[in-house]
Design an enzyme around this catalytic site. Structure first.
Site, PDB file in Angstrom:
ATOM      1  N   LYS A  78      24.945  46.002  40.911  1.00 23.89           N
ATOM      2  CA  LYS A  78      26.108  46.400  41.715  1.00 23.89           C
ATOM      3  C   LYS A  78      26.467  47.858  41.423  1.00 23.89           C
ATOM      4  CE  LYS A  78      30.768  44.712  42.910  1.00 23.89           C
ATOM      5  NZ  LYS A  78      31.815  43.729  42.604  1.00 23.89           N
TER       6      LYS A  78
ATOM      7  N   SER B 220      33.515  40.989  46.539  1.00 24.76           N
ATOM      8  CA  SER B 220      33.075  42.342  46.766  1.00 24.76           C
ATOM      9  C   SER B 220      31.595  42.588  46.441  1.00 24.76           C
ATOM     10  CB  SER B 220      33.910  43.299  45.927  1.00 24.76           C
ATOM     11  OG  SER B 220      33.700  43.072  44.549  1.00 24.76           O
TER      12      SER B 220
ATOM     13  N   SER C  25      34.694  37.810  43.176  1.00 27.68           N
ATOM     14  CA  SER C  25      33.715  38.737  43.757  1.00 27.68           C
ATOM     15  C   SER C  25      32.253  38.428  43.454  1.00 27.68           C
ATOM     16  CB  SER C  25      34.021  40.165  43.311  1.00 27.68           C
ATOM     17  OG  SER C  25      35.104  40.668  44.043  1.00 27.68           O
TER      18      SER C  25
END
Lengths: 95, 474
Positions: B75, B150, B174
């Site tokens: 990420k 997210s 997330s």
């Protein structure tokens, strides 16, 4: 109910500059969110303690005070928008 | 579907060189990711160099790491040295990480190959990956739908089978919610078990790094590597980490008590999801588990509490983005104050501004007690709900999300409805306990449904155990 003045004050505290259109938008949205949050007032919390994370018993996490050499000064400076090579440069603070 | 062992076997049995494997993966990404957009930055040159290095290591007969040659996606809020890290924000568009996050050091040591940095909601604020400055990520299983967020890019990269492993971060769901939307496994560990050193802070008391995988075995393997005390993270907990792979050897759910919280199955939950979760619960009962109805009475306050706590912490954490030390700086300015305000106003997107303002408001003079302090007290009540429940049960089972992956654009203009899509995952972060989302089936449109298994503090091994039982009996 929030007002435009409240939004302006919060934006200034948060170091944000908003257009008039943005102020209107955030006013509606924040008002919406805050009225949802009002829900919390349904609960009596006078005798409730504040949250504490599990596994941390209010202890200090100490480590030896040793000098370690990280050697990425140059890499850090490469990320700065403006430098004189050695120091970060910003606009004049005092006129 | 790629797994660690399937790839490692190909490499160690010399069916493919690491270099060719990684080349093929980039070819695949360069073709199919044009549409999905799971990556912000690809690390092709560095990955191929590492692959060649690993091939040499293998031919020299040197010992190989646990993740030898395994491609992994990271990420874009986790620092990988010398790579670009944007947090999907304009304000960090050209930032290069000067150091490695602790989790990256650990992966590198085990010979993993970092393929690239994945797309996300800007600064991890969002539930759909639509707030990214670098464009939205699409759900690989239906391109008209969001991948969740997210960590949407990380979930999509595993779901699209580009890579068998990805790391994400979970502040309010997330990792679990995108795992559920994309049909993969996603785990949020207990707060403090995986080092946050090198993870860009959003809400420091809620953030935790965790993995996405295609199998529970892989989840155990990656968790073995990334867990553990780190002196560089002052909230890292110094306790012995179990060997998660060993703990999977005896799968046993007999006489385990599973709590079903009434509050998570009320109105708002999609019927198809509800039915499939209850099927799984019945299945567990048939196989010896004890099912118990429980109550987590403060559940309805979790979203409100979360948005005060998370936004307050975010408003403080994001104060560092001022255009002085790094990142974007607006040039057309008169003085230092304007340098801050213009930089931040142009550099941050609307969702980030909204949360910074909500947090600033909650912490501001005159409102602190009514908002922030109140939320910290309710947070304690939410935690106590779980503490009490775990006196009676081993696990709590809930849906991961009230709906399947929603359509792109469906919720983006209504922040509150977006916030409410995290309703089942948020309280876990507030309490600091671990939870996994596992794929348990598909709805009538062939979209995946995720089930959340919540465990007590530090009970990741037990969560993996019951998850493995369900995976085995799919």
């Amino acid at each position: 109910m929030l007002t435009i003045k409240d939004v302006e004050k919060v934006a200034s505290l948060a170091r944000l500059k908003l257009t008039d259109k943005e102020k209107e938008m955030f006013l509606t949205q924040l008002d919406n969110i805050l009225s949802y949050i009002e829900k919390l007032n349904e609960i009596k919390t006078d005798d409730v303690l504040e949250f504490k994370m599990e596994g941390f018993d209010n202890q200090n996490f100490m480590r030896p005070d040793e000098v370690k050499n990280y050697n990425f000064h140059e890499d850090l400076m490469k990320n700065a928008p403006s430098t004189d090579g050695k120091f970060l440069k910003v606009k004049k603070v005092i006129e | 579907m790629k797994t660690i062992d399937s790839i490692k076997n190909l490499i160690l049995n010399k069916k493919i060189t690491v270099e060719n494997l990684i080349k093929k993966i980039f070819e695949d990404i360069e073709t199919r990711d044009k549409e999905i957009n799971s990556f912000i930055t690809l690390s092709k040159t560095k990955a191929l160099e590492k692959a060649a290095f690993l091939d040499k290591k293998l031919s020299n007969g040197e010992p190989v790491g646990e993740l030898f040659g395994i491609p992994i996606a990271i990420k874009d809020n986790i620092n990988v040295k010398n790579e670009r890290m944007t947090c999907a924000s304009k304000i960090l568009e050209n930032f290069r990480s000067p150091y490695n996050a602790t989790v990256i050091e650990k992966l590198e040591k085990e010979d993993a190959i970092i393929i690239g940095k994945t797309n996300m909601d800007e600064f991890a604020m969002g539930s759909s990956t639509e707030t990214s400055y670098f464009g939205i990520t699409k759900n690989p299983l239906d391109l008209s739908r969001v991948p969740g967020g997210s960590s949407g890019g990380s979930a999509a990269s595993v779901s699209a089978d580009f890579v068998p492993l990805a790391l994400g971060s979970d502040t309010g769901g997330s990792i679990r919610q995108p795992a559920s939307f994309c049909g993969v496994y996603g785990l949020k560990p207990t707060y403090g078990t995986v080092s946050r050193y090198g993870l860009v802070a959003f809400a420091s008391s809620l953030d935790q790094i965790g993995p996405f995988t295609n199998s529970i075995d892989d989840m155990a393997k990656i968790l073995n590597i990334i867990s553990g005390y780190d002196e560089k993270d002052s909230t890292s907990i110094n306790i012995k980490v179990p060997n998660f792979i060993e703990e999977l050897k005896n799968i046993d759910i007999k006489n385990k008590t599973i709590g079903i919280p009434d509050e998570f199955f009320k109105e708002g939950l999609d019927n198809e999801i509800k039915n499939i979760i209850f099927e799984k619960i019945e299945f567990l009962e048939k196989n010896g588990a004890i099912i118990k109805k429980i109550s987590l009475p403060h559940t309805e306050y979790s979203v409100s509490t979360y948005y005060i706590v998370a936004s307050s912490e975010a408003s403080a954490n994001l104060a560092r983005f001022d255009g002085v030390k790094y990142g974007f700086r607006e040039k057309n300015i008169k003085n230092l104050l304007e340098e801050y305000t213009k930089t931040r106003s142009i550099g941050f997107g609307n969702e980030v501004k909204r949360r910074i303002m909500l947090g600033t408001f909650s912490l501001s003079s005159g409102y602190y007690d009514a908002y922030y302090k109140k939320a910290q007290k309710v947070r304690n009540l939410i935690k106590q709900d779980f503490v009490n429940a775990f006196k009676e049960v081993d696990f709590i089972i809930t849906p991961t999300s009230p709906s399947i992956a929603f359509k792109i654009g469906e919720k983006i203009s209504d922040p509150l409805s977006m916030y409410l899509s995290d309703i089942y995952t948020i309280s876990v972060n507030l309490a600091g306990i671990p939870a996994i989302s596992i794929p348990v089936g598909k709805n009538s449109n062939s979209m995946p449904i995720g089930m959340q298994i919540i465990g007590n503090y530090f009970k990741e091994a037990e969560i993996l155990n019951i998850s493995k039982f369900l995976e085995f009996n799919k």
